[in-house]
Design a protein around this motif. Sequence first.
Motif, mmCIF file in Angstrom:
data_model
loop_
_atom_site.group_PDB
_atom_site.id
_atom_site.type_symbol
_atom_site.label_atom_id
_atom_site.label_comp_id
_atom_site.label_asym_id
_atom_site.label_seq_id
_atom_site.Cartn_x
_atom_site.Cartn_y
_atom_site.Cartn_z
ATOM 1 N N PHE A 3 0.836 -1.205 0.000
ATOM 2 C CA PHE A 3 0.000 0.000 0.000
ATOM 3 C C PHE A 3 0.871 1.254 0.000
ATOM 4 N N ILE A 4 1.837 1.308 0.886
ATOM 5 C CA ILE A 4 2.733 2.467 0.981
ATOM 6 C C ILE A 4 3.611 2.566 -0.261
ATOM 7 N N TYR A 7 1.545 3.903 -3.364
ATOM 8 C CA TYR A 7 1.130 5.305 -3.362
ATOM 9 C C TYR A 7 2.279 6.295 -3.286
ATOM 10 N N VAL A 15 10.464 0.794 3.045
ATOM 11 C CA VAL A 15 9.266 0.507 3.841
ATOM 12 C C VAL A 15 9.569 -0.545 4.906
ATOM 13 N N ARG A 23 4.848 2.504 9.726
ATOM 14 C CA ARG A 23 4.124 1.999 8.553
ATOM 15 C C ARG A 23 2.627 2.179 8.740
ATOM 16 N N ARG A 24 2.115 1.916 9.935
ATOM 17 C CA ARG A 24 0.684 2.118 10.204
ATOM 18 C C ARG A 24 0.317 3.590 10.074
ATOM 19 N N TRP A 26 1.773 5.869 8.157
ATOM 20 C CA TRP A 26 1.757 6.237 6.752
ATOM 21 C C TRP A 26 0.535 5.667 6.037
ATOM 22 N N CYS A 27 0.122 4.466 6.399
ATOM 23 C CA CYS A 27 -1.107 3.904 5.815
ATOM 24 C C CYS A 27 -2.306 4.782 6.152
ATOM 25 N N SER A 28 -2.353 5.256 7.379
ATOM 26 C CA SER A 28 -3.432 6.134 7.802
ATOM 27 C C SER A 28 -3.389 7.458 7.035
ATOM 28 N N ILE A 30 -2.087 8.026 4.038
ATOM 29 C CA ILE A 30 -2.480 7.774 2.650
ATOM 30 C C ILE A 30 -3.997 7.635 2.546
ATOM 31 N N SER A 31 -4.589 6.914 3.468
ATOM 32 C CA SER A 31 -6.041 6.740 3.475
ATOM 33 C C SER A 31 -6.755 8.076 3.639
#
Length: 51
Positions: A3-4, A7, A15, A23-24, A26-28, A30-31
Motif C-alpha cells: 500500500f505504501i 502510493y 518501507v 508503517r501504520r 503512513w497507511c493512515s 495515505i487513506s
Amino acid sequence: MAFISYYFHWSDESVLGMEHTMRRKWCSEISDINRSLSLSDQQKEKGRSLF
C-alpha cells in the motif's frame, strides 16, 4: 507494505526499514489523502449539470 510502496513509490527496503508503528501511520495518512480527494471529486460532481 505494498500500500505504501504503491502510493508513495518508496522501495521495499525503505518501507521494510520502518518501524511497524510508522508503517501504520503512513497507511493512515495515505487513506486520509485518498478520502479527502474522493470527497472533493464527489463535490465537483454534484455541482455539474447534465443539461
